[in-house]
Every structure is written in structure tokens, then in C-alpha cells.
Design an enzyme around this catalytic site. Sequence first.
Site, PDB file in Angstrom:
ATOM      1  N   GLU A  57      12.154 -20.048   8.224  1.00 54.79           N
ATOM      2  CA  GLU A  57      11.565 -19.360   9.639  1.00 54.79           C
ATOM      3  C   GLU A  57      12.202 -17.841   9.129  1.00 54.79           C
ATOM      4  O   GLU A  57      12.991 -17.671   8.529  1.00 54.79           O
ATOM      5  CB  GLU A  57      12.742 -19.680  10.856  1.00 54.79           C
ATOM      6  CG  GLU A  57      12.329 -18.968  11.762  1.00 54.79           C
ATOM      7  CD  GLU A  57      13.679 -18.671  12.996  1.00 54.79           C
ATOM      8  OE1 GLU A  57      13.273 -18.540  13.958  1.00 54.79           O
ATOM      9  OE2 GLU A  57      14.930 -19.064  12.673  1.00 54.79           O
ATOM     10  N   GLU A  82      16.081 -13.092   7.189  1.00 50.78           N
ATOM     11  CA  GLU A  82      16.299 -12.131   7.997  1.00 50.78           C
ATOM     12  C   GLU A  82      16.936 -10.593   7.134  1.00 50.78           C
ATOM     13  O   GLU A  82      17.636 -10.836   6.241  1.00 50.78           O
ATOM     14  CB  GLU A  82      17.508 -12.486   8.833  1.00 50.78           C
ATOM     15  CG  GLU A  82      18.340 -11.399   9.926  1.00 50.78           C
ATOM     16  CD  GLU A  82      17.291 -10.774  10.609  1.00 50.78           C
ATOM     17  OE1 GLU A  82      16.384 -11.263  11.629  1.00 50.78           O
ATOM     18  OE2 GLU A  82      17.286  -9.221  10.706  1.00 50.78           O
ATOM     19  N   GLU A 109      13.629  -8.517   2.874  1.00 49.20           N
ATOM     20  CA  GLU A 109      12.269  -8.297   3.692  1.00 49.20           C
ATOM     21  C   GLU A 109      11.363  -9.512   3.623  1.00 49.20           C
ATOM     22  O   GLU A 109      11.079  -9.956   2.424  1.00 49.20           O
ATOM     23  CB  GLU A 109      11.738  -7.002   3.319  1.00 49.20           C
ATOM     24  CG  GLU A 109      10.756  -6.473   4.115  1.00 49.20           C
ATOM     25  CD  GLU A 109       9.552  -6.873   4.177  1.00 49.20           C
ATOM     26  OE1 GLU A 109       8.713  -7.275   5.091  1.00 49.20           O
ATOM     27  OE2 GLU A 109       9.022  -7.461   3.087  1.00 49.20           O
ATOM     28  N   ASP A 132       9.395  -8.612  15.470  1.00 51.23           N
ATOM     29  CA  ASP A 132       9.202  -7.412  15.974  1.00 51.23           C
ATOM     30  C   ASP A 132       7.844  -7.080  16.543  1.00 51.23           C
ATOM     31  O   ASP A 132       6.873  -6.905  15.554  1.00 51.23           O
ATOM     32  CB  ASP A 132       9.646  -6.085  15.177  1.00 51.23           C
ATOM     33  CG  ASP A 132      11.364  -6.554  15.093  1.00 51.23           C
ATOM     34  OD1 ASP A 132      11.845  -7.129  15.855  1.00 51.23           O
ATOM     35  OD2 ASP A 132      11.743  -5.934  13.799  1.00 51.23           O
ATOM     36  N   LYS A 136       3.404   0.060  20.240  1.00 48.12           N
ATOM     37  CA  LYS A 136       2.626   1.245  20.024  1.00 48.12           C
ATOM     38  C   LYS A 136       1.688   1.190  19.014  1.00 48.12           C
ATOM     39  O   LYS A 136       1.743   0.581  17.734  1.00 48.12           O
ATOM     40  CB  LYS A 136       3.464   2.553  19.681  1.00 48.12           C
ATOM     41  CG  LYS A 136       4.554   2.994  20.618  1.00 48.12           C
ATOM     42  CD  LYS A 136       4.969   4.129  20.380  1.00 48.12           C
ATOM     43  CE  LYS A 136       5.989   4.467  21.871  1.00 48.12           C
ATOM     44  NZ  LYS A 136       7.099   5.473  21.217  1.00 48.12           N
ATOM     45  N   ASP A 168       5.753 -13.014  22.524  1.00 49.78           N
ATOM     46  CA  ASP A 168       5.572 -12.760  24.180  1.00 49.78           C
ATOM     47  C   ASP A 168       4.517 -11.595  23.986  1.00 49.78           C
ATOM     48  O   ASP A 168       4.361 -11.233  25.097  1.00 49.78           O
ATOM     49  CB  ASP A 168       6.836 -12.432  24.589  1.00 49.78           C
ATOM     50  CG  ASP A 168       7.445 -11.320  23.713  1.00 49.78           C
ATOM     51  OD1 ASP A 168       7.864 -11.359  22.903  1.00 49.78           O
ATOM     52  OD2 ASP A 168       7.476 -10.102  24.622  1.00 49.78           O
TER      53      ASP A 168
HETATM   54  C1  SAM Z   1      12.793  -9.863  18.069  1.00 46.78           C
HETATM   55  S1  SAM Z   1      13.981 -10.349  16.668  1.00 46.78           S
HETATM   56  C2  SAM Z   1      13.775 -12.231  17.018  1.00 46.78           C
HETATM   57  C3  SAM Z   1      14.869 -12.904  16.643  1.00 46.78           C
HETATM   58  C4  SAM Z   1      14.820 -14.484  16.738  1.00 46.78           C
HETATM   59  N1  SAM Z   1      13.596 -15.110  15.921  1.00 46.78           N
HETATM   60  C5  SAM Z   1      14.643 -14.611  18.116  1.00 46.78           C
HETATM   61  O1  SAM Z   1      13.645 -15.086  18.588  1.00 46.78           O
HETATM   62  O2  SAM Z   1      15.428 -14.388  18.994  1.00 46.78           O
HETATM   63  C6  SAM Z   1      13.158  -9.963  15.151  1.00 46.78           C
HETATM   64  C7  SAM Z   1      14.119 -10.165  14.063  1.00 46.78           C
HETATM   65  O3  SAM Z   1      13.188 -10.174  12.700  1.00 46.78           O
HETATM   66  C8  SAM Z   1      13.843  -9.286  11.755  1.00 46.78           C
HETATM   67  N2  SAM Z   1      12.808  -8.638  10.900  1.00 46.78           N
HETATM   68  C9  SAM Z   1      11.925  -7.851  11.428  1.00 46.78           C
HETATM   69  N3  SAM Z   1      11.000  -7.447  10.464  1.00 46.78           N
HETATM   70  C10 SAM Z   1      11.409  -8.411   9.412  1.00 46.78           C
HETATM   71  C11 SAM Z   1      10.890  -8.388   7.902  1.00 46.78           C
HETATM   72  N4  SAM Z   1      10.033  -7.741   7.467  1.00 46.78           N
HETATM   73  N5  SAM Z   1      11.633  -9.175   7.237  1.00 46.78           N
HETATM   74  C12 SAM Z   1      12.752 -10.105   7.702  1.00 46.78           C
HETATM   75  N6  SAM Z   1      13.302  -9.874   8.795  1.00 46.78           N
HETATM   76  C13 SAM Z   1      12.454  -9.005   9.769  1.00 46.78           C
HETATM   77  C14 SAM Z   1      14.658  -8.089  12.828  1.00 46.78           C
HETATM   78  O4  SAM Z   1      15.627  -7.672  11.935  1.00 46.78           O
HETATM   79  C15 SAM Z   1      15.111  -9.138  14.113  1.00 46.78           C
HETATM   80  O5  SAM Z   1      16.312  -9.627  13.759  1.00 46.78           O
END
Ligand code: SAM
Length: 232
Positions: A57, A82, A109, A132, A136, A168
Site C-alpha cells: 500500500e 509512507e 517517497e 494527496d 489546484k 474521493d
Molecule cells: C490523504 S493521506 C491518505 C492516508 C491513508 N491512505 C488514508 O486513506 O487514510 C495521503 C498520505 O500519503 C502520503 N504521501 C503523499 N505523497 C506521497 C509519496 N509520493 N510517497 C509516499 N507517501 C506519500 C502523505 O504523507 C499522506 O500520509
Amino acid sequence: MKPKDLKPPFKWGEQYTTIQDKIFYTFEPFGKETLHFEFPGWDHPDVFGNDQPVKIEYCSGHGHWIAHQALTDPEVNWVAVEKLFVRLRKIWSKMKNYSLNNLFSVCGEAYDITKRYIPSASVTEVYVNFPDPWPKKKHAKYRLIQPAFIEEIYRILKPEGTITLVTDDENYSIQMMEVLNSQPGFISCYPEPYFCTSREGYGNSFFEDLWREKGKGIRYLLYQKVEVTYDL
Ligand SMILES: C[S@@+](CC[C@H](N)C(=O)[O-])C[C@H]1O[C@@H](n2cnc3c(N)ncnc32)[C@H](O)[C@@H]1O
């Protein structure tokens, strides 16, 4: 165990790439350990120590969804990716408190760690829950689901492996479908419009609960890796 009980093996500012206590810390090459670091493979004792199927995941956040999967599906090796350490340590505390030996976490990342470390054809399923959305227009380039990332997913998946994407954000879901539909190595498991709005027994993440509570619609996309054949 509380999240703050996780102590990384280095001082901040002097971090390097290493695996400790089921956490894979991946950092820019500050020292020679990082430059020469080779991922030892899923079956290495510091990772899972067995050859159960591996499911990843990405963007795991606080790890609600993946901790539940690891608890209820012990014959699978689950990997949480994460980038934020403050969130990753919440996943680690769930791993400790529920004795989840089949959960391994990567602090890094998503695209970078996949390209650098994940072995080809070694993963059966990939999930990206609520990445994320960068709503925008000028920020859309920061979205994770881009052709280069999906090419890497194609490389690491085993034949007939799948990727599930959940969001969403309608606009982002359209970008996801455009990227996946133009990749000949994937086919949608759902007919047009290529998504569904609920998936029985899928499990809940923090953001899924939040958006459902606010009455937001959620889209699930599911694609399967297929063999690419070229007509001569
Ligand atoms: C909107 S949250 C969703 C968290 C979880 N999947 C949930 O549904 O509750 C997005 C998560 O992705 C992580 N994230 C964003 N871009 C990422 C990347 N390129 N690599 C690893 N993690 C990332 C952020 O730090 C954040 O914790």
C-alpha cells in the site's frame, strides 16, 4: 507501544538508508551506507523472512487500512509506504501492539523507493488509498499517479497482478483512468466508466471514514497487469 517509542537508528541530520525493526528508512545519499545500500529481498530475515505473497500500500498515512489487512490476512506480507516519519511511526506502533509480523514499512517517497529498491515481478497486488489530490491545476504535476510511476508498478507486479486506486477526488480519478487506460500493460477490471463506488469488504482507512461521514462520493479503480504483445 506509542508512536514516539520508535527511535530511528541515527540522529536527525545524519540519517542514512537502513533497515531496522521492520522499518526501511530510505534517505538521500548522505553517507556511503546509502550509496551502497541494496535491498536484500522480501524473504530476507530483516524484511519478512518467508516467501508469502507481497502486497504494497502506497501513501499509508496512519496505517489504519493496512494494519487491518495484516491482522486479518496473515498469509500475506503487507508493505506500507509512507513518506512522513511522523505518520510512519503510527504504523509502527500498530505493528508492535498487534504483533503484526507480516507488516513491513518503508519511510520514503513512493516513486523513488519503487525505482531504487523494489525487485521486478515480486508483488501480487498494489493499493493506493486516497493519495494527496493536489486539487489546484498548477499543482497537478505533484500527483503520484503519473505515467512514470505506473511503468514502475508494471515492472514490480507479477503477471496478472493488480493495482487498486481509491480517491474521493473526481478530477484525480479521471487523471488516474487516463494514465492507466493509455498503458497497454494494464486493463480495467471494471467496464466503462472504469470505476465503482463501493467495494464489498474493502476495509476502511482514516480518509475513507472521513469522506464518507461528510457524504463525499468515493471511486475505486481496479486494473490488472496483462502481457503486452506486439504485432510484427
Ligand atoms: C490523504 S493521506 C491518505 C492516508 C491513508 N491512505 C488514508 O486513506 O487514510 C495521503 C498520505 O500519503 C502520503 N504521501 C503523499 N505523497 C506521497 C509519496 N509520493 N510517497 C509516499 N507517501 C506519500 C502523505 O504523507 C499522506 O500520509
